[in-house]
Enzyme design. Structure first.
Site, PDB file in Angstrom:
ATOM      1  N   ASP A 111       0.861  -1.171   0.000  1.00 16.61           N
ATOM      2  CA  ASP A 111       0.000   0.000   0.000  1.00 16.61           C
ATOM      3  C   ASP A 111       0.902   1.226   0.000  1.00 16.61           C
ATOM      4  O   ASP A 111       1.898   1.254   0.715  1.00 16.61           O
ATOM      5  CB  ASP A 111      -0.858  -0.037   1.282  1.00 16.61           C
ATOM      6  CG  ASP A 111      -2.196   0.650   1.080  1.00 16.61           C
ATOM      7  OD1 ASP A 111      -2.463   1.082  -0.050  1.00 16.61           O
ATOM      8  OD2 ASP A 111      -2.957   0.737   2.046  1.00 16.61           O
ATOM      9  N   GLU A 137      -1.965  -1.337  -5.089  1.00 20.65           N
ATOM     10  CA  GLU A 137      -3.159  -0.611  -5.508  1.00 20.65           C
ATOM     11  C   GLU A 137      -2.859   0.274  -6.705  1.00 20.65           C
ATOM     12  O   GLU A 137      -1.835   0.940  -6.754  1.00 20.65           O
ATOM     13  CB  GLU A 137      -3.664   0.244  -4.339  1.00 20.65           C
ATOM     14  CG  GLU A 137      -5.142   0.405  -4.363  1.00 20.65           C
ATOM     15  CD  GLU A 137      -5.651   0.994  -3.056  1.00 20.65           C
ATOM     16  OE1 GLU A 137      -6.865   1.109  -2.915  1.00 20.65           O
ATOM     17  OE2 GLU A 137      -4.852   1.344  -2.176  1.00 20.65           O
ATOM     18  N   ASP A 151      -3.259  -0.531   8.198  1.00 23.26           N
ATOM     19  CA  ASP A 151      -2.572  -0.539   6.906  1.00 23.26           C
ATOM     20  C   ASP A 151      -2.056  -1.919   6.536  1.00 23.26           C
ATOM     21  O   ASP A 151      -2.110  -2.332   5.377  1.00 23.26           O
ATOM     22  CB  ASP A 151      -1.410   0.458   6.936  1.00 23.26           C
ATOM     23  CG  ASP A 151      -1.905   1.873   7.171  1.00 23.26           C
ATOM     24  OD1 ASP A 151      -2.970   2.206   6.636  1.00 23.26           O
ATOM     25  OD2 ASP A 151      -1.240   2.621   7.904  1.00 23.26           O
TER      26      ASP A 151
END
Ligand SMILES: [Zn+2]
Length: 383
Positions: free
Chosen positions: A179, A263, A345
């Protein structure tokens, strides 16, 4: 076969500098000339000129402007190819419409052939004496092309692209989800966290002082030019620091893993947000993803993009429970179903990994998903 790029500092002497200035100038002139011509012709009769037509017209242009013959002709053809690339990137929606090149920006030209390294490790370009070059690392592979550039602060570089066959790292089957963020630069499912150094933010005060001084200098004066170089140097330093940091992280990640699921960020859409644009430009995710792809190709690590609408934060990566009431303030949470304690996260990274492996499916909602990503960022910036 993989491509590898090297960047070496050049130290041209006075005479070489003058010739390079001519090369930059001719390349810029040709680029701008054909960009203007193409837009004019298109506006007139909706005819689209491309490389083939440009190359023919270049020959007659050289008769009109004799000085274009003084520089390497392949460098000028390469300029036209670059213009074609700029056009096709625009039509694919990857870039803005091609812009005119300015003398005050970074200058460059590329030579695809007929250059070499001399025995005393200098760079020999067509129509020039060998230029002193600092080769700080060994060049591997077959040399394909060289790009000569000059930064706004007056430094010269040669970027050499080679093609080589590197044995891929032994397969260890490591897969991670990753991420990217603003608070932390990158978080992985391993788990690992890489801090965001905010280099631009750190130089902001110095930059403001220098910019103020620049704005007070008389236009066209020598002092103004000196002030301009000082501002350019700060920008250059920030860019170098950032690139160095990203090189290190991308090297580590691509060497240690075989698959990275990440992502798919809508960076262009996000930079439009004024509140965020500076911070997003400062973390430079786009550059980082390019580095990951480039190194992944060399070291045998696949970069898998994951659609950004996937709700990676709210799902428990252990049992699949969706915690609808999870807010952006909740940095840690415990799943009411399986009682596993999550770091927000890192849990999201696990979900990304599971999603890209096909363990879980997800149907995109019809609402505009990039807005939610943007909102998440805004909140994590202000919190
Ligand atoms: Zn759970």
């Amino acid at each position: 076969m993989s491509n590898k790029a090297y960047r070496f500092r050049l130290y041209p002497n006075q005479e070489q500098q003058q010739f390079l200035a001519k090369c930059f100038g001719c390349s810029r002139f040709v680029y701008n000339h054909f960009l203007r011509l193409t837009t004019d012709v298109y506006a007139d009769g909706k005819k689209n000129l491309r490389y083939k037509e440009w190359a023919k017209l270049l020959t007659s242009l050289k008769k009109e402007f004799e000085w274009l013959k003084d520089v390497n002709s392949q460098a000028l053809q390469q300029t036209l190819k670059d213009l074609e690339t700029a056009y096709s990137r625009f039509f694919k929606g990857l870039a803005k419409f091609p812009q005119f090149k300015k003398r005050s920006n970074k200058q460059s030209f590329r030579i695809p052939q007929h250059f070499s390294l001399t025995e005393d490790r200098k760079l020999k370009l067509p129509k020039m004496s060998p230029i002193k070059m600092v080769i700080h690392r060994e060049i591997e592979g077959e040399i394909k092309s060289v790009t000569i550039s000059k930064t706004p602060s007056g430094k010269y570089y040669a970027s050499i692209v080679t093609e080589l066959d590197i044995p891929k790292a032994p397969l260890n089957g490591e897969k991670i989800g990753m991420d990217l963020g603003i608070k932390e630069f990158a978080i992985t499912s391993k788990p690992e966290k890489f801090e965001n150094p905010r280099y631009f933010q750190r130089s902001l005060r110095r930059l403001k002082i220098r910019q103020r001084r620049l704005s007070r200098r008389v236009k066209g004066s020598k002092n103004r030019n000196k002030a301009r170089v000082r501002v350019a140097k700060i920008h250059e330093k920030v860019a170098n620091q950032r690139l160095d940091y990203q090189h290190k992280i991308s090297l580590k990640l691509t060497n240690e893993n075989q698959v990275i699921s990440c992502e798919d960020l809508n960076i262009k859409g996000m930079v439009k947000n004024r509140k965020l644009s500076r911070q997003i430009s400062d973390v430079a995710w786009g550059q980082f993803l390019t580095l990951l792809e480039y190194k992944g190709d060399i070291y045998g690590c696949e970069i898998k993009p994951v659609k950004r609408c996937f709700p990676s934060s709210k799902r428990c990566s252990n049992c699949g429970y969706i915690k609808e009431d999870l807010t952006l303030k909740d940095r840690e949470w415990t799943c009411p179903e399986c009682h596993v304690h999550h770091d927000r996260d890192i849990n999201a990274c696990h979900n990304l990994l599971q999603f890209s492996d096909g363990y879980i499916g997800w149907e995109a909602p019809k609402s505009t998903p990039n807005q939610t990503v943007e909102m998440q960022c805004i909140k994590s910036v202000s919190s």
